[in-house]
Design a protein around this motif. Structure first.
Motif, PDB file in Angstrom:
ATOM      1  N   SER A  69     -34.009  74.911 -88.036  1.00  0.00           N
ATOM      2  CA  SER A  69     -35.041  75.667 -87.324  1.00  0.00           C
ATOM      3  C   SER A  69     -34.633  75.924 -85.881  1.00  0.00           C
ATOM      4  N   ALA A  71     -31.554  75.975 -84.708  1.00  0.00           N
ATOM      5  CA  ALA A  71     -30.428  76.914 -84.682  1.00  0.00           C
ATOM      6  C   ALA A  71     -30.901  78.353 -84.880  1.00  0.00           C
ATOM      7  N   VAL A  72     -31.839  78.524 -85.836  1.00  0.00           N
ATOM      8  CA  VAL A  72     -32.369  79.869 -86.090  1.00  0.00           C
ATOM      9  C   VAL A  72     -33.095  80.398 -84.862  1.00  0.00           C
ATOM     10  N   SER A  73     -33.887  79.516 -84.216  1.00  0.00           N
ATOM     11  CA  SER A  73     -34.623  79.927 -83.029  1.00  0.00           C
ATOM     12  C   SER A  73     -33.674  80.373 -81.925  1.00  0.00           C
ATOM     13  N   VAL A  74     -32.603  79.575 -81.720  1.00  0.00           N
ATOM     14  CA  VAL A  74     -31.630  79.928 -80.703  1.00  0.00           C
ATOM     15  C   VAL A  74     -30.964  81.259 -81.028  1.00  0.00           C
ATOM     16  N   ALA A  75     -30.619  81.443 -82.315  1.00  0.00           N
ATOM     17  CA  ALA A  75     -29.971  82.687 -82.734  1.00  0.00           C
ATOM     18  C   ALA A  75     -30.886  83.892 -82.522  1.00  0.00           C
ATOM     19  N   VAL A  76     -32.179  83.717 -82.905  1.00  0.00           N
ATOM     20  CA  VAL A  76     -33.138  84.809 -82.736  1.00  0.00           C
ATOM     21  C   VAL A  76     -33.304  85.155 -81.258  1.00  0.00           C
ATOM     22  N   PHE A  78     -31.152  84.622 -78.935  1.00  0.00           N
ATOM     23  CA  PHE A  78     -29.928  85.237 -78.462  1.00  0.00           C
ATOM     24  C   PHE A  78     -29.858  86.719 -78.846  1.00  0.00           C
ATOM     25  N   ILE A  79     -30.238  87.003 -80.090  1.00  0.00           N
ATOM     26  CA  ILE A  79     -30.220  88.398 -80.563  1.00  0.00           C
ATOM     27  C   ILE A  79     -31.224  89.243 -79.781  1.00  0.00           C
ATOM     28  N   SER A  82     -29.957  89.827 -76.375  1.00  0.00           N
ATOM     29  CA  SER A  82     -28.884  90.812 -76.375  1.00  0.00           C
ATOM     30  C   SER A  82     -29.422  92.231 -76.496  1.00  0.00           C
TER      31      SER A  82
END
Length: 466
Positions: A69, A71-76, A78-79, A82
């Motif tokens: 969760s 990791a997904v939050s960080v990825a979201v 980040f996206i 960006s």
């Protein structure tokens, strides 16, 4: 006990815990390799528990879910970050390009490169015009009620002119470059540059401009009394012009020309001076307008020649109409015609008799030779004018329309003759006018033959009252 264990587990400094038969937990915390014991509740039983690395931790599945969760939050995030950054960068680039395009467009508008070799503009380009206001198209639409016919003031060679009111409550006149106009970007640029550089009480005041696609507009201070032709050539309005007002208008036009010819930073030849280009403010003060056909001279240049002639029939000096030669004396000729029109209330080219004079200049000359020049005076002025002043204006007007440019007075001399009654005034010579079977007719035939050549351009405008 489970509550105490959970709290200790979530505390990074907790190394042990205990609980008794009363409410509360006791903890041992490690700080800098020293252990601090918390207050032990009263009656606590001696059951003590110590966290052991070998002890079973929280369920692996739960930890995996939490890690995924996070990791997904960080990825979201980040996206999303960006995407936001990308849009911000694109917007900055777009704004920069738009600003650069506007600056280039403004710089191009405020230079006359390739226009004529007879002048030198001051260096600095658009920076010298930083005080020019760039109106938005939306603001002009709002000011003119989307260019409503009810707001239309008139139609000229440049295009239609509309009245408007800005959001600040200021009355403006919007001159729109018509796509069907014979005049174009060159005239637009000329007028924009010249009026932005010229400041005089008898010149129209430029407020700014607007460019929207192919639409180009110049915004002026609004003149509530329209133009001189509105009063001169309409019988119902002509009687509203007293002689004192007419004389003040004559003098004001002369003062404006004196500034253009002698005292401005650039020597300006207007080339299209006529009553419709003389605007009147609320106090009936004249303002010279419409500089689209103007030419700029160096101060040491007295005349020039062109094959691209433009102007208005009846106000063009003969040397300009036939040979393309123009100078300050060309404007003096136009001024002389206007003086005679102001005195008489008649158009120069309004004579259509089969017999007699063909224009006002010829008619004035005939009356002058008969020593009855005052007969040309507008009948509405009788009883209210100063006869000697009217006579002097006719005299000066005839001097200004003499056939040879060298014989015409300068505008400075004209002002001296008008204001100072003791100034000696020479007798006028034959003016330039059209007569039947005259050399001028032959010149017109010669000019018509030249018009067949594609390299020869000639533009004239017929005058109509607004």
């Amino acid at each position: 006990m489970s509550d105490c264990r959970e709290k200790c587990w979530n505390d990074c400094e907790c190394v042990g815990y205990t609980s008794g038969n009363v409410s509360g937990c006791a903890y041992w915390r490690g700080k800098n390799l020293e252990f601090v014991q918390s207050d032990i509740p009263y009656g606590l039983l001696a059951n003590t528990y110590v966290l052991d690395s070998s002890a079973p931790s929280r369920p692996a599945k739960k930890r995996h879910v939490e890690i995924i969760s996070a990791a997904v939050s960080v990825a979201v995030l980040f996206i999303l970050g960006s995407i936001v950054a990308l849009f911000a960068i694109r917007k900055l680039k777009k704004d920069h390009l738009t600003r650069k395009r506007k600056e280039d467009q403004l710089s191009d508008l405020l230079t006359l490169d390739g226009y004529t070799e007879m002048y030198e503009l001051e260096s600095g380009g658009a920076n010298n015009h930083h005080d020019l206001r760039m109106f938005t198209f939306a603001s002009i639409q709002s000011a003119t009620n989307n260019f409503s016919q009810d707001y239309k003031l008139g139609q000229g060679g440049f295009g239609p002119v509309y009245k408007g009111k800005t959001s600040e409550g200021q009355d403006i006149a919007v001159k729109l470059l018509s796509r069907q106009s014979g005049q174009g970007l060159l005239e637009f640029k000329t007028e924009l540059i010249l009026i932005s550089k010229l400041q005089h009480v008898n010149l129209v005041k430029l407020l700014g401009f607007c460019i929207h696609g192919d639409n180009k507009m110049i915004i002026y201070d609004y003149m509530p009394n329209k133009s001189l032709d509105f009063f001169l050539f309409k019988p119902s309005n002509r009687e509203r012009l007293s002689w004192q007002q007419r004389f003040n208008i004559i003098e004001g036009i002369a003062q404006g020309l004196l500034y253009l010819h002698k005292y401005s930073r650039l020597r300006i030849i207007h080339r299209d001076l006529k009553p419709s280009n003389i605007l009147l403010d609320k106090d009936m003060n004249p303002k010279i307008s419409d500089f689209g056909l103007a030419k700029i001279f160096k101060q040491n240049v007295s005349e020039a020649n062109t094959i691209r002639r433009a102007g208005t029939y009846g106000y063009m000096a003969p040397e300009y109409a036939m040979q393309g030669i123009f100078s300050t004396k060309s404007d003096v000729y136009s001024f002389g015609v206007i003086v005679l029109e102001i005195v008489s209330g008649k158009k120069n080219n309004g004579f259509h008799q089969t017999e007699g004079p063909l224009d006002l200049v010829e008619h004035a000359w005939e009356l002058w030779n008969k020593d009855c020049a005052l007969e040309i005076m507008d009948p509405t002025l009788r009883g209210s004018c100063i006869a000697d002043q009217v006579q002097r204006c006719i005299h000066v007007g005839l001097l200004c329309v003499e056939n040879h440019a060298a014989d015409r007075p300068t505008i400075e001399d004209v002002i001296s003759m008008l204001k100072n009654e003791t100034t000696s005034v020479s007798m006028p010579k034959n003016p330039a006018f059209i007569t039947r079977n005259s050399i001028f007719d032959e010149a017109e035939t010669s000019r018509s033959e030249k018009l067949l050549s594609p390299a020869y351009e000639f533009t004239v405008t017929e005058v109509e009252g607004r």
